[in-house]
Design a protein around this motif. Sequence first.
Motif, PDB file in Angstrom:
ATOM      1  N   GLY A  23      35.265  43.199  53.859  1.00  0.00           N
ATOM      2  CA  GLY A  23      34.380  44.079  53.108  1.00  0.00           C
ATOM      3  C   GLY A  23      33.511  43.382  52.088  1.00  0.00           C
ATOM      4  N   ALA A  24      33.367  42.051  52.211  1.00  0.00           N
ATOM      5  CA  ALA A  24      32.536  41.317  51.262  1.00  0.00           C
ATOM      6  C   ALA A  24      31.080  41.722  51.419  1.00  0.00           C
ATOM      7  N   ARG A  25      30.386  41.824  50.291  1.00  0.00           N
ATOM      8  CA  ARG A  25      28.935  42.008  50.304  1.00  0.00           C
ATOM      9  C   ARG A  25      28.227  40.687  50.031  1.00  0.00           C
ATOM     10  N   TYR A  26      28.919  39.798  49.292  1.00  0.00           N
ATOM     11  CA  TYR A  26      28.349  38.502  48.937  1.00  0.00           C
ATOM     12  C   TYR A  26      29.339  37.404  49.307  1.00  0.00           C
ATOM     13  N   VAL A  27      28.819  36.222  49.658  1.00  0.00           N
ATOM     14  CA  VAL A  27      29.665  35.095  50.027  1.00  0.00           C
ATOM     15  C   VAL A  27      29.125  33.821  49.379  1.00  0.00           C
ATOM     16  N   GLN A  28      30.035  32.870  49.195  1.00  0.00           N
ATOM     17  CA  GLN A  28      29.694  31.624  48.504  1.00  0.00           C
ATOM     18  C   GLN A  28      30.666  30.553  48.977  1.00  0.00           C
ATOM     19  N   GLY A  29      30.185  29.332  49.214  1.00  0.00           N
ATOM     20  CA  GLY A  29      31.105  28.269  49.586  1.00  0.00           C
ATOM     21  C   GLY A  29      30.434  27.133  50.320  1.00  0.00           C
ATOM     22  N   TYR A  30      31.239  26.146  50.683  1.00  0.00           N
ATOM     23  CA  TYR A  30      30.728  24.914  51.271  1.00  0.00           C
ATOM     24  C   TYR A  30      30.242  25.093  52.697  1.00  0.00           C
ATOM     25  N   LEU A  31      30.533  26.211  53.348  1.00  0.00           N
ATOM     26  CA  LEU A  31      29.927  26.467  54.649  1.00  0.00           C
ATOM     27  C   LEU A  31      28.409  26.468  54.514  1.00  0.00           C
ATOM     28  N   PHE A  32      27.944  26.924  53.389  1.00  0.00           N
ATOM     29  CA  PHE A  32      26.510  26.971  53.124  1.00  0.00           C
ATOM     30  C   PHE A  32      26.067  25.751  52.317  1.00  0.00           C
ATOM     31  N   SER A  33      26.669  25.561  51.147  1.00  0.00           N
ATOM     32  CA  SER A  33      26.285  24.434  50.312  1.00  0.00           C
ATOM     33  C   SER A  33      27.254  24.280  49.156  1.00  0.00           C
ATOM     34  N   GLY A  34      27.416  23.052  48.701  1.00  0.00           N
ATOM     35  CA  GLY A  34      28.092  22.815  47.449  1.00  0.00           C
ATOM     36  C   GLY A  34      27.101  23.011  46.313  1.00  0.00           C
ATOM     37  N   ALA A  35      27.485  22.585  45.126  1.00  0.00           N
ATOM     38  CA  ALA A  35      26.567  22.685  43.992  1.00  0.00           C
ATOM     39  C   ALA A  35      25.484  21.629  44.136  1.00  0.00           C
ATOM     40  N   GLU A  36      24.245  22.037  43.903  1.00  0.00           N
ATOM     41  CA  GLU A  36      23.105  21.144  44.050  1.00  0.00           C
ATOM     42  C   GLU A  36      22.329  21.050  42.740  1.00  0.00           C
ATOM     43  N   ALA A  37      21.546  19.984  42.614  1.00  0.00           N
ATOM     44  CA  ALA A  37      20.817  19.723  41.370  1.00  0.00           C
ATOM     45  C   ALA A  37      19.602  20.614  41.203  1.00  0.00           C
ATOM     46  N   ALA A  38      19.143  21.244  42.292  1.00  0.00           N
ATOM     47  CA  ALA A  38      17.932  22.061  42.226  1.00  0.00           C
ATOM     48  C   ALA A  38      18.121  23.322  43.054  1.00  0.00           C
ATOM     49  N   PHE A  39      17.303  24.322  42.760  1.00  0.00           N
ATOM     50  CA  PHE A  39      17.288  25.547  43.543  1.00  0.00           C
ATOM     51  C   PHE A  39      16.660  25.253  44.910  1.00  0.00           C
ATOM     52  N   GLY A  40      17.078  26.013  45.920  1.00  0.00           N
ATOM     53  CA  GLY A  40      16.562  25.806  47.273  1.00  0.00           C
ATOM     54  C   GLY A  40      15.851  27.020  47.816  1.00  0.00           C
ATOM     55  N   SER A  41      15.504  26.950  49.079  1.00  0.00           N
ATOM     56  CA  SER A  41      14.841  28.062  49.752  1.00  0.00           C
ATOM     57  C   SER A  41      15.810  29.231  49.906  1.00  0.00           C
ATOM     58  N   ARG A  42      15.310  30.436  49.731  1.00  0.00           N
ATOM     59  CA  ARG A  42      16.184  31.610  49.764  1.00  0.00           C
ATOM     60  C   ARG A  42      16.673  31.959  51.167  1.00  0.00           C
ATOM     61  N   ASP A  43      15.887  31.623  52.188  1.00  0.00           N
ATOM     62  CA  ASP A  43      16.240  32.058  53.544  1.00  0.00           C
ATOM     63  C   ASP A  43      16.787  30.936  54.412  1.00  0.00           C
ATOM     64  N   ARG A  44      17.248  29.847  53.802  1.00  0.00           N
ATOM     65  CA  ARG A  44      17.666  28.691  54.594  1.00  0.00           C
ATOM     66  C   ARG A  44      18.941  28.919  55.382  1.00  0.00           C
ATOM     67  N   TYR A  45      19.729  29.950  55.041  1.00  0.00           N
ATOM     68  CA  TYR A  45      20.972  30.214  55.777  1.00  0.00           C
ATOM     69  C   TYR A  45      20.883  31.512  56.589  1.00  0.00           C
ATOM     70  N   LYS A  46      19.693  32.055  56.702  1.00  0.00           N
ATOM     71  CA  LYS A  46      19.532  33.360  57.356  1.00  0.00           C
ATOM     72  C   LYS A  46      19.951  33.319  58.825  1.00  0.00           C
ATOM     73  N   ARG A  47      19.596  32.234  59.521  1.00  0.00           N
ATOM     74  CA  ARG A  47      19.953  32.153  60.942  1.00  0.00           C
ATOM     75  C   ARG A  47      21.470  32.127  61.119  1.00  0.00           C
ATOM     76  N   LEU A  48      22.166  31.380  60.272  1.00  0.00           N
ATOM     77  CA  LEU A  48      23.628  31.322  60.348  1.00  0.00           C
ATOM     78  C   LEU A  48      24.237  32.694  60.084  1.00  0.00           C
ATOM     79  N   LEU A  49      23.772  33.376  59.048  1.00  0.00           N
ATOM     80  CA  LEU A  49      24.321  34.692  58.726  1.00  0.00           C
ATOM     81  C   LEU A  49      24.002  35.711  59.812  1.00  0.00           C
TER      82      LEU A  49
END
Length: 409
Positions: free
Chosen positions: A234-260
């Motif tokens: 029932g998660a609405r939001y997800v977070q973790g290393y499947l997508f990315s660890g902590a990074e020094a800069a903000f990234g593109s918002r839709d870079r994981y859309k295909r995976l999701l």
Amino acid sequence: MTMDSSERPEADQPSRPQNPRAYYQPILALDTRIVTGYEVLGRDCGASGARSLGAYFSHPGVSEKAKRELDAFIREQAVREHGRLGRTEKLFINLQPGWLSGGSSGSVDSSVLPMLKLLEQCKVDPSLICIEVTEEDFDGEIECLVGAVREFRRAGCSIAVDDVGSQFSNLDRIAHIQPDMLKVDMNMVSRSAHHEGFHGVLRSLSAIADGIGASLLMEGVETRQDLQRAISAGARYVQGYLFSGAEAAFGSRDRYKRLLDSELLDTKRKQAGEESGRWRQAEELAREAERLLRDSGGEGGEEAFLAPLLRKLDAGCMRAYLCRSDGIQLSANYQRTEGGWIREEHYRGSDWSWRPYFVYSSVELLSGRRFAISRPYTDLDRGGRVRTVSVPAGPDMFLLVDVREDELG
């Protein structure tokens, strides 16, 4: 958040960070399939790379003053960068309850006002800030904590309770805070796949979130299997290393859309297939009940109806009985054992209207539905997850069959 929950303090006194910087781990929304925010994490950046500050923040030898100053420095760095770039994602910022409530001073102003002033200076909309309150030991005044949360919420910030379920969760605190989001570590979800106790706790957390109007965020998603479990939980939001660890800069918002998109489609297909199987089995049970009613002409009582039915029930059907529409059990319980079906007379006359599914199922059947299937629940006698299939069995009478969840469909 300036500290990874997975980090443990080192045994030796940690050195003071030389080049602390704000790093950002993306948080994704399953409804939009894009990055909806970033959790702020602290890193000490040097020639050998970026080192987590988890050991520093966790070490008992580091003064609270030093921890607060470093936390405020990283927090300010993140907010200023967010404002300078005009980002529209949320920033998830961790504040310990002891700090959020003003510590020993008991002053809400000491923690809340500097943060709100910083947002104003950096022209960051408070609605883009989510304050994470950790599930740590807290011996301060709950009124101060609630007051601080109220001030943040009044300014427009959202509130999350972090690390829910990692320790003995303070349900009283959750009730007082009424967060917009509950963050659950994937360790709980992973354990729930093999341990009924953890499965029950996870269902309870999901029910709590639903009851208080909060969303579930599953953190620590490292594999596709973790992601599928998070979706099923029932998660609405997800977070973790499947997508990315902590990074020094903000990234593109839709870079994981295909995976999701891919994982959501696979999960939907799997769930749809399982649910279709359950409906087919319930449909077969309804047809068999209708045939037996026709053959018996409504005569002969429970023996004429149930005895031939039991011989046709699948192995996953563990219990069958007859009830009135008001929940009163009319027959004995017929329970499946290794030696066959046994009859349990002492259940006759029991009232099952208190079960959460019963009223809804009875309304559906009285409205003309051929069958109703309950949501999964834990069987109180035998344990394990079951569903109850209900079908009409005559005037003001229902047949109820309890089916193991892993066998239905």
